[in-house]
Design an enzyme around this catalytic site. Structure first.
Site, PDB file in Angstrom:
ATOM      1  N   SER A  12       4.313   2.037   2.143  1.00 37.00           N
ATOM      2  CA  SER A  12       4.912   0.766   2.557  1.00 37.00           C
ATOM      3  C   SER A  12       6.416   0.708   2.326  1.00 37.00           C
ATOM      4  CB  SER A  12       4.240  -0.399   1.820  1.00 37.00           C
ATOM      5  OG  SER A  12       4.434  -0.284   0.418  1.00 37.00           O
ATOM      6  N   GLY A  13       6.949   1.673   1.557  1.00 38.56           N
ATOM      7  CA  GLY A  13       8.394   1.707   1.327  1.00 38.56           C
ATOM      8  C   GLY A  13       8.808   1.460  -0.109  1.00 38.56           C
TER       9      GLY A  13
ATOM     10  N   HIS B 190       0.826  -1.200   0.000  1.00 34.47           N
ATOM     11  CA  HIS B 190       0.000   0.000   0.000  1.00 34.47           C
ATOM     12  C   HIS B 190       0.865   1.256   0.000  1.00 34.47           C
ATOM     13  CE1 HIS B 190       1.019   0.566   4.237  1.00 34.47           C
ATOM     14  NE2 HIS B 190       0.773  -0.715   4.413  1.00 34.47           N
ATOM     15  N   ASN B 191       0.255   2.423  -0.161  1.00 35.17           N
ATOM     16  CA  ASN B 191       0.987   3.683  -0.093  1.00 35.17           C
ATOM     17  C   ASN B 191       1.661   3.813   1.267  1.00 35.17           C
ATOM     18  OD1 ASN B 191       0.217   4.507  -2.654  1.00 35.17           O
ATOM     19  ND2 ASN B 191      -1.622   5.563  -1.926  1.00 35.17           N
TER      20      ASN B 191
ATOM     21  N   GLU C 265       5.333   1.899 -11.254  1.00 39.13           N
ATOM     22  CA  GLU C 265       3.898   2.151 -11.478  1.00 39.13           C
ATOM     23  C   GLU C 265       3.650   2.529 -12.945  1.00 39.13           C
ATOM     24  OE1 GLU C 265       1.752   1.442  -9.340  1.00 39.13           O
ATOM     25  OE2 GLU C 265       2.558   1.680  -7.332  1.00 39.13           O
TER      26      GLU C 265
END
Length: 281
Positions: free
Chosen positions: A46-47, A43-44, A168
């Site tokens: 998370s690293g 998720h956003n 992404e």
């Protein structure tokens, strides 16, 4: 297989001067071998993005080491190491600098002093690799989203990298554009043994990988094949990761009394099980 990239107990904090500050990446270790496709999911926050910045040398770990081609990444060898890494980002429009497709692919080559004849050869070769060689003189901004990303991949390939990082890279594309880009990357892997590191929120994209690293709160929570990682099921959902469509549909069908043999990662597996269990009797 030959090791091409590794993290060895890497940690990084954006506020190292603060005692007990949260670490964006905490004690992460993994190894990627030549020719593998690895997906990093989470998720956003998370690293994932911090790890990409560390790999590309925009950040350096405060603890641990990063090895590229078995060499420790340092400020001294940063620029040489970057020539081994091709990057494709989320928004292709932010990467275009040339007036035409061929100008754009040639830009990095020209900046790196590649001789003209070699540059022309690489531009044509890399565009052919992504099936965009018929668009040499087109303006990049007039292309579809999938075509733009394929041009961005060609620009990375022209530098002859050992590793292609997709950060992404399919997030802003429609289903057709996403399929175009992923099919292109799969074909490149088969033809050239290109190593691919994919940073993604898209679980269907992650299913294409040989291995998945699941990040949570800066730590590596799980690592393994797609089947191994997604078998954690509801635990991943708890940490903000959506399960593949076929797995969600399998659970829903079972909850409604449909007879199925097991869990399914792909739609093809689910359809085959439905046919075998319920219609082929």
């Amino acid at each position: 297989m030959s090791e091409i990239l590794s993290f060895n107990n890497v940690s990084f904090s954006y506020t190292p001067e603060v005692k007990d500050a949260r670490k964006a990446v905490q004690n992460v270790s993994f190894t990627i071998n030549e020719g593998e496709w690895i997906s990093i999911v989470g998720h956003n926050g998370s690293g994932k993005s911090t790890m990409v910045k560390i790999i590309s040398g925009l950040l350096f770990p405060q603890e641990g080491e990063v090895h590229v081609m078995k060499n420790v990444l340092t400020e001294e060898n940063l620029w040489e190491t970057r020539t081994q890494i091709g990057m494709v980002f989320q928004n292709p429009d932010n990467q275009f600098v040339g007036a035409t497709v061929q100008d754009d692919v040639a830009f990095a080559l020209e900046n790196n002093g590649v001789p003209h004849e070699e540059m022309v050869k690489r531009v044509h070769t890399s565009l052919k690799q992504v099936n965009m060689d018929s668009f040499l003189n087109h303006e990049p901004h007039h292309l579809s989203g999938g075509q733009k990303q394929r041009v961005a991949i060609a620009g990375a390939l022209a530098m002859r990298p050992k590793i292609l990082i997709l950060d992404e890279a399919t997030a802003m594309l429609d289903p057709q554009g996403r399929a175009e880009v992923l099919n292109t990357v799969q074909e490149l892997r088969e033809e050239t043994r290109l190593t691919v590191l994919s940073i993604t929120h898209d679980v269907e994209e992650a299913l294409l990988a040989d291995r998945i690293l699941f990040m949570n709160d800066g730590k590596k929570y799980a690592e393994g094949s797609p089947q191994e990682v997604f078998s954690l099921g509801d635990k991943l959902v708890e940490f903000g990761l959506e399960l593949p469509f076929a797995m969600r549909m399998t659970k829903l069908l079972k909850a409604n009394g449909v007879s199925l043999i097991g869990e399914h990662m792909t739609e093809e597996e689910l359809v085959n099980d439905l046919w075998t269990s319920n219609f082929n009797k």
